[in-house]
Motif scaffolding. Structure first.
Motif, mmCIF file in Angstrom:
data_model
loop_
_atom_site.group_PDB
_atom_site.id
_atom_site.type_symbol
_atom_site.label_atom_id
_atom_site.label_comp_id
_atom_site.label_asym_id
_atom_site.label_seq_id
_atom_site.Cartn_x
_atom_site.Cartn_y
_atom_site.Cartn_z
ATOM 1 N N SER A 10 0.832 -1.203 0.000
ATOM 2 C CA SER A 10 0.000 0.000 0.000
ATOM 3 C C SER A 10 0.870 1.258 0.000
ATOM 4 O O SER A 10 0.493 2.265 -0.567
ATOM 5 C CB SER A 10 -0.952 0.007 1.186
ATOM 6 O OG SER A 10 -0.224 0.077 2.396
ATOM 7 N N LYS A 11 2.048 1.199 0.607
ATOM 8 C CA LYS A 11 2.949 2.352 0.602
ATOM 9 C C LYS A 11 3.581 2.541 -0.776
ATOM 10 O O LYS A 11 3.813 3.659 -1.202
ATOM 11 C CB LYS A 11 4.034 2.189 1.653
ATOM 12 C CG LYS A 11 3.524 2.295 3.067
ATOM 13 C CD LYS A 11 4.642 2.075 4.052
ATOM 14 C CE LYS A 11 4.104 2.060 5.479
ATOM 15 N NZ LYS A 11 5.155 1.771 6.455
ATOM 16 N N THR A 13 2.253 1.874 -3.716
ATOM 17 C CA THR A 13 1.310 2.441 -4.676
ATOM 18 C C THR A 13 0.917 3.861 -4.316
ATOM 19 O O THR A 13 0.434 4.600 -5.165
ATOM 20 C CB THR A 13 0.036 1.578 -4.773
ATOM 21 O OG1 THR A 13 -0.586 1.519 -3.493
ATOM 22 C CG2 THR A 13 0.361 0.185 -5.276
ATOM 23 N N GLY A 14 1.082 4.248 -3.058
ATOM 24 C CA GLY A 14 0.740 5.595 -2.645
ATOM 25 C C GLY A 14 -0.739 5.773 -2.334
ATOM 26 O O GLY A 14 -1.160 6.826 -1.919
ATOM 27 N N LYS A 15 -1.527 4.727 -2.544
ATOM 28 C CA LYS A 15 -2.965 4.806 -2.258
ATOM 29 C C LYS A 15 -3.258 4.007 -1.000
ATOM 30 O O LYS A 15 -2.790 2.885 -0.857
ATOM 31 C CB LYS A 15 -3.760 4.232 -3.432
ATOM 32 C CG LYS A 15 -3.642 5.064 -4.700
ATOM 33 C CD LYS A 15 -4.245 4.376 -5.881
ATOM 34 C CE LYS A 15 -5.734 4.261 -5.754
ATOM 35 N NZ LYS A 15 -6.369 3.697 -6.956
ATOM 36 N N PRO A 16 -4.020 4.572 -0.082
ATOM 37 C CA PRO A 16 -4.351 3.815 1.131
ATOM 38 C C PRO A 16 -5.308 2.667 0.808
ATOM 39 O O PRO A 16 -6.125 2.765 -0.110
ATOM 40 C CB PRO A 16 -5.014 4.853 2.034
ATOM 41 C CG PRO A 16 -5.524 5.891 1.099
ATOM 42 C CD PRO A 16 -4.583 5.903 -0.078
ATOM 43 N N GLN A 17 -5.196 1.591 1.543
ATOM 44 C CA GLN A 17 -6.086 0.447 1.382
ATOM 45 C C GLN A 17 -7.399 0.747 2.090
ATOM 46 O O GLN A 17 -7.428 0.930 3.303
ATOM 47 C CB GLN A 17 -5.439 -0.808 1.985
ATOM 48 C CG GLN A 17 -4.204 -1.262 1.272
ATOM 49 C CD GLN A 17 -4.551 -1.983 -0.017
ATOM 50 O OE1 GLN A 17 -5.635 -2.526 -0.152
ATOM 51 N NE2 GLN A 17 -3.636 -1.972 -0.958
ATOM 52 N N LEU A 18 -8.479 0.821 1.358
ATOM 53 C CA LEU A 18 -9.778 1.061 1.952
ATOM 54 C C LEU A 18 -10.417 -0.278 2.320
ATOM 55 O O LEU A 18 -10.273 -1.251 1.586
ATOM 56 C CB LEU A 18 -10.677 1.809 0.968
ATOM 57 C CG LEU A 18 -10.189 3.201 0.561
ATOM 58 C CD1 LEU A 18 -11.118 3.792 -0.483
ATOM 59 C CD2 LEU A 18 -10.128 4.102 1.766
#
Length: 87
Positions: A10-11, A13-18
């Protein structure tokens, strides 16, 4: 995968895991529609003080409506827990 690899993904990709994704929201909307349909099937006029209305004991109002609403409530729980597979 261990826990550190998952958090690193997740770090990276820069997108938080929802916790909920689009599929969960679609399933929740379908579940909500089932609940609403179940309650609408239970609607109807009641008996007044002057005259008895036998329609209050119809199969639609005491079996079909509650069953569809119950299925909707169970489906809502499943739709929240559901985790789609990642490719």
């Amino acid at each position: 995968m261990n826990k550190t690899q998952n958090s690193n993904d997740s770090k990276a990709t820069g997108k938080p895991q929802l916790p909920l994704v689009r599929a969960n929201f679609i399933l929740m909307a379908v579940s909500a529609l089932l609940i609403i349909i179940g309650f609408l099937l239970m609607l109807g006029s009641g008996s007044d003080g002057k005259e008895f209305n036998p329609d209050i004991f119809s199969t639609r109002r005491i079996v079909v409506g509650p069953t569809i609403a119950f299925i909707g409530f169970v489906a809502m729980g499943v739709s929240i827990i559901y985790r789609p597979r990642r490719h």
